[in-house]
Enzyme design. Sequence first.
Site, PDB file in Angstrom:
ATOM      1  CD1 TRP A   1      -2.602   1.716   0.510  1.00 45.82           C
ATOM      2  CD2 TRP A   1      -1.967   1.884   2.650  1.00 45.82           C
ATOM      3  NE1 TRP A   1      -3.285   2.768   1.072  1.00 45.82           N
ATOM      4  CE2 TRP A   1      -2.913   2.894   2.371  1.00 45.82           C
ATOM      5  CE3 TRP A   1      -1.427   1.791   3.920  1.00 45.82           C
ATOM      6  CZ2 TRP A   1      -3.334   3.794   3.344  1.00 45.82           C
ATOM      7  CZ3 TRP A   1      -1.838   2.681   4.886  1.00 45.82           C
ATOM      8  CH2 TRP A   1      -2.789   3.679   4.608  1.00 45.82           C
TER       9      TRP A   1
ATOM     10  CG  ASP B   1      -2.011  -2.369   7.555  1.00 47.01           C
ATOM     11  OD1 ASP B   1      -3.053  -2.216   8.231  1.00 47.01           O
ATOM     12  OD2 ASP B   1      -1.736  -1.665   6.562  1.00 47.01           O
TER      13      ASP B   1
ATOM     14  CE  LYS C   1     -10.705   0.171   2.303  1.00 41.61           C
ATOM     15  NZ  LYS C   1      -9.776   0.897   3.162  1.00 41.61           N
TER      16      LYS C   1
END
Length: 463
Positions: A191, A272, A308
């Site tokens: 990311w 993460d 999310k």
Amino acid sequence: MASMTILSLASATPSTSPCPPKKEIAGLSFGQTLRKDGGDLFLKGKSANRVAMAVAAINTSRFEGVTMAPPDPILGVSEAFRADTNDLKLNLGVGAYRTEELQPYVLKVVKKVENLMLEKGDNKEYLPIEGLAAFNKATAELMFGADSPVIREGRVATVQGLSGTGSLRLAAAFIQRYFPDAKALISSPTWGNHKNIFNDARVFFSEYRYYDPKTVGLDFDGMIADIKAAPDGSFVLLHGCAHNPTGIDPTPEQWEKIADVIQEKNHIPFFDVAYQGFASGSLDEDASSVRLFVERGMEILVAQSYSKNLGLYAERIGAINVVCSSSDAATRVKSQLKRLARPMYSNPPVHGARIVANVVGDPTLFSEWKEEMQLMAGRIKGVRQKLFDSLSEKDKSGKDWSFILRQIGMFSYTGLNKAQSDNMTNKWHVYMTKDGRISLAGLSLAKCEYLADAIIDSFHNVS
């Protein structure tokens, strides 16, 4: 008025403004250097030069050396998308869930909880630095399991953070302060914001191999070799599930081997976890990699996000957890995380934290959330299958597109290069990041065939 008078005098243009009271402006004493001549005001000699210099100072910004920053590689995609007027345009850049009609979605369970919170009339007082206690308890139990020994024994330091990004940043600041010589390892690719976070926290990092372009899969051997080659005691950043941007996760057997190497090298795993429950549809399955390392007795860091899986994008709700070998160490670590958070943002936001605490803490609401997560994950799996079917049917070259089905989560790494990704946008109005990543969460079943045409054209006709 004083600045206007200076401009008039410096240009030697007659002024009808009355002479202001004697005062110093840019080193000029008006009462001493101005004289009247036919009703107009004039300056003489060095006084005029000083005024001219003052005007120059006014017109030159102290920020002239600040350069224009480039657009954010992910958020900038949405800006370009909004400027496009073509009806066929498709935004597959930002990882945000959309309905089949490609509209933002607020979970029903979130709306229900917000109504309950409104009826209850909670106040808006500051939270403690570490965040809402009920949220911290719920989020740790969600990640490690309510019956986990590390929770029972008080060995987890949990601090509410500003979603995943803020939690990662807080942890990076902790690493820089207490492990200043340690190196971090991040996957290649990863990311985009991971690099920004470590750079700004002054944590030195290097990359370990992850993606194999030949197979559009995991370069497992390269990953293991790079983790082995890293200095002992490095922090290894791992994606708990649904790797971003590739959508490629290690198998359970590969996770075991990764844990073996990290233990051998005395590295510290740093997970993460941005998609727990949103990748497979199961909260427990998506936390299995983290729990594997915890069950081995390893000290680890875990950043969480609820953007999310609960759709709380704008609420900025997440947490950083540090699993320690003793409760005493956890207490001290938490105290220092709070110390770092205080000058950063002082206190985290309360609204999203209350939503999470209420949903996870109520069995009925918790069940409703899990059902909605399964529906969202299922919709993404559906468009993933449809895209694969469309590509396989339309592409007569014999290319194997099955990697799309092997990937997981909201993203697919298409294997398209920058030039091909540019063609997707310039010709087909499909907006995506330049590394070939597309967000399947922003795709509908109705648009799969159109996207397949764009991918096939870009892959075969653009070198």
